[in-house]
Design a protein around this motif. Structure first.
Motif, PDB file in Angstrom:
ATOM      1  N   UNK A 104      88.826  39.695 103.320  1.00 40.13           N
ATOM      2  CA  UNK A 104      89.051  38.281 103.628  1.00 40.13           C
ATOM      3  C   UNK A 104      89.531  38.229 105.081  1.00 40.13           C
ATOM      4  N   UNK A 105      88.590  38.113 105.999  1.00 44.74           N
ATOM      5  CA  UNK A 105      88.894  38.301 107.418  1.00 44.74           C
ATOM      6  C   UNK A 105      89.896  37.307 107.975  1.00 44.74           C
ATOM      7  N   UNK A 106      89.881  36.076 107.488  1.00 44.03           N
ATOM      8  CA  UNK A 106      90.820  35.082 108.000  1.00 44.03           C
ATOM      9  C   UNK A 106      92.268  35.432 107.678  1.00 44.03           C
ATOM     10  N   UNK A 107      92.439  36.245 106.643  1.00 42.70           N
ATOM     11  CA  UNK A 107      93.787  36.628 106.228  1.00 42.70           C
ATOM     12  C   UNK A 107      94.071  38.119 106.446  1.00 42.70           C
ATOM     13  N   UNK A 108      93.031  38.896 106.677  1.00 43.09           N
ATOM     14  CA  UNK A 108      93.221  40.326 106.886  1.00 43.09           C
ATOM     15  C   UNK A 108      93.423  41.124 105.609  1.00 43.09           C
ATOM     16  N   UNK A 109      93.070  40.538 104.458  1.00 48.98           N
ATOM     17  CA  UNK A 109      93.214  41.246 103.191  1.00 48.98           C
ATOM     18  C   UNK A 109      91.962  42.075 102.916  1.00 48.98           C
ATOM     19  N   UNK A 110      92.172  43.290 102.408  1.00 50.45           N
ATOM     20  CA  UNK A 110      91.056  44.177 102.123  1.00 50.45           C
ATOM     21  C   UNK A 110      91.108  44.711 100.699  1.00 50.45           C
TER      22      UNK A 110
ATOM     23  N   UNK B 159     111.962  43.783  89.991  1.00 47.88           N
ATOM     24  CA  UNK B 159     112.150  43.668  91.438  1.00 47.88           C
ATOM     25  C   UNK B 159     112.164  42.199  91.838  1.00 47.88           C
ATOM     26  N   UNK B 160     112.824  41.948  92.967  1.00 51.49           N
ATOM     27  CA  UNK B 160     112.875  40.601  93.541  1.00 51.49           C
ATOM     28  C   UNK B 160     112.311  40.651  94.956  1.00 51.49           C
ATOM     29  N   UNK B 161     111.387  39.743  95.241  1.00 51.16           N
ATOM     30  CA  UNK B 161     110.746  39.702  96.560  1.00 51.16           C
ATOM     31  C   UNK B 161     111.065  38.387  97.253  1.00 51.16           C
ATOM     32  N   UNK B 162     111.105  38.440  98.580  1.00 51.83           N
ATOM     33  CA  UNK B 162     111.179  37.237  99.403  1.00 51.83           C
ATOM     34  C   UNK B 162     109.913  37.183 100.241  1.00 51.83           C
ATOM     35  N   UNK B 163     109.189  36.057 100.145  1.00 48.22           N
ATOM     36  CA  UNK B 163     107.977  35.840 100.937  1.00 48.22           C
ATOM     37  C   UNK B 163     108.232  34.714 101.927  1.00 48.22           C
ATOM     38  N   UNK B 164     107.891  34.964 103.179  1.00 49.69           N
ATOM     39  CA  UNK B 164     108.089  33.953 104.222  1.00 49.69           C
ATOM     40  C   UNK B 164     106.755  33.582 104.854  1.00 49.69           C
ATOM     41  N   UNK B 165     106.716  32.389 105.443  1.00 49.87           N
ATOM     42  CA  UNK B 165     105.505  31.914 106.108  1.00 49.87           C
ATOM     43  C   UNK B 165     105.305  32.632 107.451  1.00 49.87           C
ATOM     44  N   UNK B 166     104.082  33.071 107.678  1.00 50.83           N
ATOM     45  CA  UNK B 166     103.698  33.694 108.940  1.00 50.83           C
ATOM     46  C   UNK B 166     102.342  33.112 109.332  1.00 50.83           C
ATOM     47  N   UNK B 167     102.374  31.995 110.067  1.00 49.06           N
ATOM     48  CA  UNK B 167     101.146  31.269 110.330  1.00 49.06           C
ATOM     49  C   UNK B 167     100.643  30.680 109.018  1.00 49.06           C
ATOM     50  N   UNK B 168      99.377  30.942 108.697  1.00 47.93           N
ATOM     51  CA  UNK B 168      98.794  30.422 107.451  1.00 47.93           C
ATOM     52  C   UNK B 168      99.034  31.358 106.273  1.00 47.93           C
ATOM     53  N   UNK B 169      99.722  32.465 106.509  1.00 44.33           N
ATOM     54  CA  UNK B 169      99.917  33.467 105.466  1.00 44.33           C
ATOM     55  C   UNK B 169     101.340  33.463 104.925  1.00 44.33           C
ATOM     56  N   UNK B 170     101.495  34.020 103.736  1.00 38.08           N
ATOM     57  CA  UNK B 170     102.798  34.331 103.169  1.00 38.08           C
ATOM     58  C   UNK B 170     102.918  35.847 103.136  1.00 38.08           C
ATOM     59  N   UNK B 171     104.005  36.386 103.688  1.00 39.22           N
ATOM     60  CA  UNK B 171     104.163  37.829 103.777  1.00 39.22           C
ATOM     61  C   UNK B 171     105.524  38.260 103.231  1.00 39.22           C
ATOM     62  N   UNK B 172     105.559  39.457 102.690  1.00 41.63           N
ATOM     63  CA  UNK B 172     106.790  39.996 102.081  1.00 41.63           C
ATOM     64  C   UNK B 172     107.769  40.410 103.191  1.00 41.63           C
TER      65      UNK B 172
END
Length: 220
Positions: A56-62, A203-216
């Motif tokens: 998914x090139x717009x997000x960089x997911x492979x 486990x507990x995760x925190x996801x924050x906004x990074x542009x159009x993405x959510x990242x851990x």
């Protein structure tokens, strides 16, 4: 006198022949070693090289051939979500899938080639990925003791993730070393393994906004 000259000539020719033979043997040995190393390298690349199946090139997911079936299932859910119409629950659904994908890949050690093959990195805060990889593979990290499986003959017992259950999700303000986000997501999960080997199950995760993405940004 003539016999002495002939003997010297013969001795000189013999020495020359011996030198040539030794040089040839050394050269052949060097070439043989180079050929063996090249074949080993080619075999290693053939076995260890991971093929990217989709991106998914717009997000960089492979998605790669080494990802588990469960990860692939989650990946295609994420693909459908990102490519579909954005509903009112889009962002929360997105956050849930990122959390599940990250945990499913990071804790599935059985699908990894060696201790440097750290899973879930593509979902981590971009500027912290190298730090995260080093943390996971240092002597205190869960990847440190993973045996090499380039040849596919590893017998070490390692965890395989069969499911990641979302226990709770809520928005909360976050301020950490890497970023600040008033609308970050705090997600608690339960990790289900094919076989319990003593690895983390909550486990507990925190996801924050990074542009159009959510990242851990945190894993507790």
């Amino acid at each position: 006198m003539k016999d002495k000259k002939e003997k010297k000539k013969i001795r000189g020719n013999t020495i020359g022949i011996i030198v040539c033979i030794v040089t040839l043997v050394v050269l052949l040995t060097v070439l043989a070693v180079m050929a063996v190393n090249l074949l080993k390298s080619m075999r290693s690349e053939e076995q260890g090289g991971v093929q990217i199946l989709e991106e998914l090139k717009d997000y960089g997911y492979q998605l790669t051939e080494n990802n588990t079936e469960y990860f692939k299932e989650l990946y295609y859910q994420l693909k459908n979500l990102l490519n579909g119409d954005k509903s009112d629950t889009f962002e929360e659904d997105y956050a849930k899938l990122v959390a599940q994908l990250f945990i499913a890949d990071f804790y599935d050690l059985n699908s990894k080639l060696d201790k440097t093959d750290v899973g879930g990195v593509q979902f981590v805060w971009e500027d912290s990925r190298e730090v995260f990889k080093n943390f996971a593979s240092d002597p205190n990290g869960i990847y440190y003791y993973i045996e090499n499986n380039i040849d596919g003959e590893r017998t070490q017992a390692l965890p395989s993730v069969s499911e990641v259950v979302i226990d709770s999700i809520e928005k909360e303000a976050y301020e950490g070393k890497v970023t600040k986000d008033e609308d970050a997501y705090k997600i608690q999960v339960t990790i289900v393994y094919e076989e319990k080997l003593g690895y983390d199950e909550k486990r507990t995760l925190i996801l924050a906004h990074h542009g159009s993405k959510l990242e851990v940004v945190e894993l507790n």
